[in-house]
Scaffold this motif. Structure first.
Motif, PDB file in Angstrom:
ATOM      1  N   GLN A  29       7.481  -1.282   3.068  1.00  0.00           N
ATOM      2  CA  GLN A  29       7.364  -0.246   2.559  1.00  0.00           C
ATOM      3  C   GLN A  29       5.830   0.387   3.572  1.00  0.00           C
ATOM      4  N   TYR A  58       2.748   3.045   3.071  1.00  0.00           N
ATOM      5  CA  TYR A  58       1.785   3.491   2.088  1.00  0.00           C
ATOM      6  C   TYR A  58       0.727   4.222   2.913  1.00  0.00           C
ATOM      7  N   GLN A 101      -2.995   5.761   2.399  1.00  0.00           N
ATOM      8  CA  GLN A 101      -4.324   5.512   1.909  1.00  0.00           C
ATOM      9  C   GLN A 101      -5.438   6.592   2.365  1.00  0.00           C
ATOM     10  N   PRO A 118      -4.018   3.072  -2.377  1.00  0.00           N
ATOM     11  CA  PRO A 118      -2.690   3.540  -1.458  1.00  0.00           C
ATOM     12  C   PRO A 118      -1.538   4.176  -2.230  1.00  0.00           C
ATOM     13  N   PHE A 147       2.333   5.286  -2.107  1.00  0.00           N
ATOM     14  CA  PHE A 147       3.736   4.601  -1.569  1.00  0.00           C
ATOM     15  C   PHE A 147       4.369   6.150  -0.958  1.00  0.00           C
ATOM     16  N   LEU A 156      -0.496   2.045   5.749  1.00  0.00           N
ATOM     17  CA  LEU A 156      -0.403   0.940   5.663  1.00  0.00           C
ATOM     18  C   LEU A 156       1.043   0.376   5.605  1.00  0.00           C
ATOM     19  N   LYS A 190       5.657 -10.049  -4.216  1.00  0.00           N
ATOM     20  CA  LYS A 190       4.524 -10.330  -3.421  1.00  0.00           C
ATOM     21  C   LYS A 190       4.787  -9.694  -2.223  1.00  0.00           C
ATOM     22  N   TYR A 191       3.884  -8.559  -2.199  1.00  0.00           N
ATOM     23  CA  TYR A 191       3.872  -7.745  -0.707  1.00  0.00           C
ATOM     24  C   TYR A 191       2.534  -8.094   0.026  1.00  0.00           C
ATOM     25  N   PHE A 227       0.332  -6.992   3.035  1.00  0.00           N
ATOM     26  CA  PHE A 227      -0.084  -5.619   3.601  1.00  0.00           C
ATOM     27  C   PHE A 227      -0.646  -6.038   5.237  1.00  0.00           C
TER      28      PHE A 227
END
Lengths: 111, 112
Positions: B34, B36, B38, B44, B46, B89, B99-100, B102
């Motif tokens: 993904q 993002y 910020q 952040p 999406f 990001l 669980k992502y 970054f």
């Protein structure tokens, strides 16, 4: 209408104190998260709850305790605050493992 | 060890040009990646998700590519505008997990 809201936005406190941060989402998501973003802007996952059940518990000092009273709320309690706890804490929610919606963060400063 | 790396230096580009941001990962087999955005003082937001079996995804002026052989994703913003200035990001997740992880983010500045 705020989707993921955190309170307080700013938290300034003394070392050794205990504090809580609250998070609420009105998106109907079943998964909620806590992240810590340090001064270098690195965003690191701490905890995740799915339908009030803890599913992710990273290597976080046990002074940090999350609590999810229901699917829409995830709170973070921190005992015996230390200088290294100073950071921005973000709450997020998602429908399952899908893209996350973040709150605007709680800026924690330890004096 | 597992790592996700993005351009650590800020990226300055002229308005109207295409911005290209890089996300490299090692020792992961991501099912999803993904991107993002910020802004200062905000959480952040999406932008795009791409799956491991997809090569490219587009949304308006945004394009993401995903090369699992090179272990790299590229994020493009065409016809960039000063309003695109932000930190971007990337985040990856393996299959069956919520669980992502970054990346460190890349700060983009679009000059008028």
């Amino acid at each position: 209408d705020t989707a993921v809201s955190q309170t307080p936005k700013y938290l300034v406190t003394q070392m050794g104190n205990d504090k809580s941060i609250k998070c609420e989402q009105n998106l109907g998501h079943d998964t909620m998260y806590w992240y810590k973003q340090d001064s270098k802007k690195f965003l690191k996952i701490m905890f995740s709850y799915n339908n009030k059940e803890l599913i992710i518990n990273e290597t976080v000092p046990n002074r940090f305790s999350p609590k999810s009273p229901d699917k829409a709320h995830l709170n973070l309690h921190i005992n015996s605050l230390e200088l290294g706890d100073s950071a921005v804490y973000f709450c997020a929610s998602s429908p399952g493992g899908k893209p996350q919606h973040f709150g605007d963060g709680t800026r924690l400063s330890i004096l | 060890s597992q790592k996700i790396e993005q351009n650590s230096e800020a990226l300055n580009i002229q308005e109207g040009k295409t911005a290209t941001l890089t996300c490299n990962y090692t020792n992961y087999s991501p099912a999803y990646l993904q991107w993002y955005r910020q802004d200062p003082g905000r959480g952040p937001v999406f932008l795009l998700l791409i799956r491991e079996n997809e090569k490219e995804k587009r949304k308006e002026r945004l394009k993401v590519t995903f090369d699992t052989t090179l272990k790299q994703s590229l994020f493009h913003i065409t016809a960039s505008q000063p309003a695109d200035s932000a930190t971007y990001l990337c985040a990856i997740a393996t299959s069956g997990t919520y669980k992502y992880i970054f990346g460190t983010g890349t700060r983009l500045k679009v000059l008028a």
